[in-house]
Design a protein around this motif. Structure first.
Motif, mmCIF file in Angstrom:
data_model
loop_
_atom_site.group_PDB
_atom_site.id
_atom_site.type_symbol
_atom_site.label_atom_id
_atom_site.label_comp_id
_atom_site.label_asym_id
_atom_site.label_seq_id
_atom_site.Cartn_x
_atom_site.Cartn_y
_atom_site.Cartn_z
ATOM 1 N N SER A 89 0.834 -1.208 0.000
ATOM 2 C CA SER A 89 0.000 0.000 0.000
ATOM 3 C C SER A 89 0.865 1.253 0.000
ATOM 4 N N PRO A 90 0.429 2.283 -0.711
ATOM 5 C CA PRO A 90 1.099 3.582 -0.566
ATOM 6 C C PRO A 90 0.979 4.045 0.890
ATOM 7 N N TRP A 91 1.826 4.986 1.267
ATOM 8 C CA TRP A 91 1.766 5.554 2.612
ATOM 9 C C TRP A 91 1.187 6.947 2.567
ATOM 10 N N ILE A 92 0.344 7.245 3.522
ATOM 11 C CA ILE A 92 -0.079 8.608 3.785
ATOM 12 C C ILE A 92 0.755 9.043 4.985
ATOM 13 N N VAL A 93 1.484 10.146 4.838
ATOM 14 C CA VAL A 93 2.470 10.530 5.849
ATOM 15 C C VAL A 93 2.316 11.994 6.228
ATOM 16 N N ALA A 94 2.441 12.252 7.518
ATOM 17 C CA ALA A 94 2.613 13.616 8.010
ATOM 18 C C ALA A 94 4.065 13.722 8.445
ATOM 19 N N ASP A 95 4.831 14.509 7.706
ATOM 20 C CA ASP A 95 6.239 14.750 8.025
ATOM 21 C C ASP A 95 6.349 16.084 8.745
ATOM 22 N N PHE A 96 7.148 16.110 9.786
ATOM 23 C CA PHE A 96 7.421 17.340 10.526
ATOM 24 C C PHE A 96 8.920 17.588 10.447
ATOM 25 N N VAL A 97 9.292 18.739 9.912
ATOM 26 C CA VAL A 97 10.697 19.053 9.682
ATOM 27 C C VAL A 97 11.032 20.360 10.394
ATOM 28 N N ARG A 98 12.108 20.330 11.177
ATOM 29 C CA ARG A 98 12.601 21.563 11.793
ATOM 30 C C ARG A 98 13.711 22.116 10.908
ATOM 31 N N VAL A 99 13.583 23.391 10.572
ATOM 32 C CA VAL A 99 14.562 24.072 9.724
ATOM 33 C C VAL A 99 15.465 24.917 10.606
ATOM 34 N N GLU A 100 16.761 24.836 10.336
ATOM 35 C CA GLU A 100 17.744 25.629 11.079
ATOM 36 C C GLU A 100 18.788 26.147 10.101
ATOM 37 N N ASP A 101 18.991 27.443 10.106
ATOM 38 C CA ASP A 101 19.990 28.081 9.225
ATOM 39 C C ASP A 101 19.796 27.694 7.759
ATOM 40 N N GLY A 102 18.543 27.631 7.322
ATOM 41 C CA GLY A 102 18.253 27.349 5.924
ATOM 42 C C GLY A 102 18.434 25.905 5.502
ATOM 43 N N LEU A 103 18.528 24.985 6.468
ATOM 44 C CA LEU A 103 18.697 23.563 6.170
ATOM 45 C C LEU A 103 17.688 22.743 6.959
ATOM 46 N N LEU A 104 17.319 21.568 6.414
ATOM 47 C CA LEU A 104 16.473 20.644 7.140
ATOM 48 C C LEU A 104 17.329 19.999 8.218
ATOM 49 N N LYS A 105 16.992 20.251 9.468
ATOM 50 C CA LYS A 105 17.846 19.861 10.591
ATOM 51 C C LYS A 105 17.322 18.651 11.364
ATOM 52 N N GLU A 106 15.980 18.526 11.459
ATOM 53 C CA GLU A 106 15.418 17.470 12.286
ATOM 54 C C GLU A 106 14.079 17.027 11.698
ATOM 55 N N HIS A 107 13.755 15.728 11.863
ATOM 56 C CA HIS A 107 12.558 15.168 11.217
ATOM 57 C C HIS A 107 11.849 14.155 12.111
ATOM 58 N N TRP A 108 10.510 14.255 12.107
ATOM 59 C CA TRP A 108 9.617 13.282 12.730
ATOM 60 C C TRP A 108 8.549 12.949 11.697
ATOM 61 N N ASP A 109 7.897 11.796 11.837
ATOM 62 C CA ASP A 109 6.796 11.495 10.924
ATOM 63 C C ASP A 109 5.755 10.597 11.567
ATOM 64 N N ILE A 110 4.597 10.596 10.948
ATOM 65 C CA ILE A 110 3.507 9.673 11.279
ATOM 66 C C ILE A 110 3.141 9.018 9.958
ATOM 67 N N VAL A 111 3.211 7.697 9.902
ATOM 68 C CA VAL A 111 3.031 6.954 8.658
ATOM 69 C C VAL A 111 1.840 6.007 8.793
ATOM 70 N N GLU A 112 1.000 6.004 7.759
ATOM 71 C CA GLU A 112 -0.170 5.120 7.757
ATOM 72 C C GLU A 112 -0.352 4.544 6.356
ATOM 73 N N ASP A 113 -0.634 3.245 6.268
ATOM 74 C CA ASP A 113 -0.930 2.637 4.967
ATOM 75 C C ASP A 113 -2.213 3.229 4.399
ATOM 76 N N GLU A 114 -2.189 3.546 3.106
ATOM 77 C CA GLU A 114 -3.403 4.016 2.437
ATOM 78 C C GLU A 114 -4.314 2.818 2.204
ATOM 79 N N VAL A 115 -5.602 2.990 2.494
ATOM 80 C CA VAL A 115 -6.531 1.866 2.363
ATOM 81 C C VAL A 115 -7.386 1.976 1.103
ATOM 82 N N SER A 116 -7.906 0.843 0.689
ATOM 83 C CA SER A 116 -8.792 0.753 -0.474
ATOM 84 C C SER A 116 -10.203 1.220 -0.098
ATOM 85 N N ARG A 117 -11.050 1.352 -1.098
ATOM 86 C CA ARG A 117 -12.456 1.694 -0.861
ATOM 87 C C ARG A 117 -13.093 0.653 0.065
#
Length: 135
Positions: A89-117
């Motif tokens: 299954s594809p993933w539906i994801v909420a990514d949380f990224v902390r930016v520091e000095d113009g760069l992606l510095k830190e990352h968290w996520d919540i991942v869930e399988d996409e479901v069928s009808r």
């Protein structure tokens, strides 16, 4: 009118995700992620190299489709869909990224399988207006 810090961070994260996940331009992607990148995801090895090397190992069909990008202060949230990773299954994801000095510095996520009808108790798709089997 000048962009706010949040607008700049959203643009940065959108470009970084597209460069790494869709264009698969690994050298260009390095310029978006801090050399000291901190990875909190249970699915991704630590550090910038861990992330980039994981993506290198995925099938060429791997894609990210952002649906919603929000920012507050130095944190950007991207709700999107990852497909083509070789899993059922594809993933539906909420990514949380902390930016520091113009760069992606830190990352968290919540991942869930996409479901069928058939599997959707709500009767509604998790991403967009269609179910994965209708695309």
């Amino acid at each position: 009118m000048a962009q706010t810090a949040e607008e700049k961070n959203k643009t940065l994260v959108r470009e970084a995700f597209d460069t790494l996940f869709n264009q698969r331009d690994y050298l260009a992607a390095e310029k978006f992620w801090s050399p000291d990148y901190i990875q909190h995801s249970a699915h991704i090895p630590p550090g910038r190299d861990g992330l980039i090397n994981m993506i290198k190992g995925l099938p060429g069909e791997f894609r990210h489709e952002p649906q919603l990008i929000m920012a507050e202060g130095d944190t950007v949230m991207v709700r999107g869909r990852f497909s083509g990773h070789g899993l059922l299954s594809p993933w539906i994801v909420a990514d949380f990224v902390r930016v520091e000095d113009g760069l992606l510095k830190e990352h968290w996520d919540i991942v869930e399988d996409e479901v069928s009808r058939e599997a959707s108790v709500s009767g509604l798709p998790m991403y967009g207006d269609t179910f994965p089997e209708e695309r």
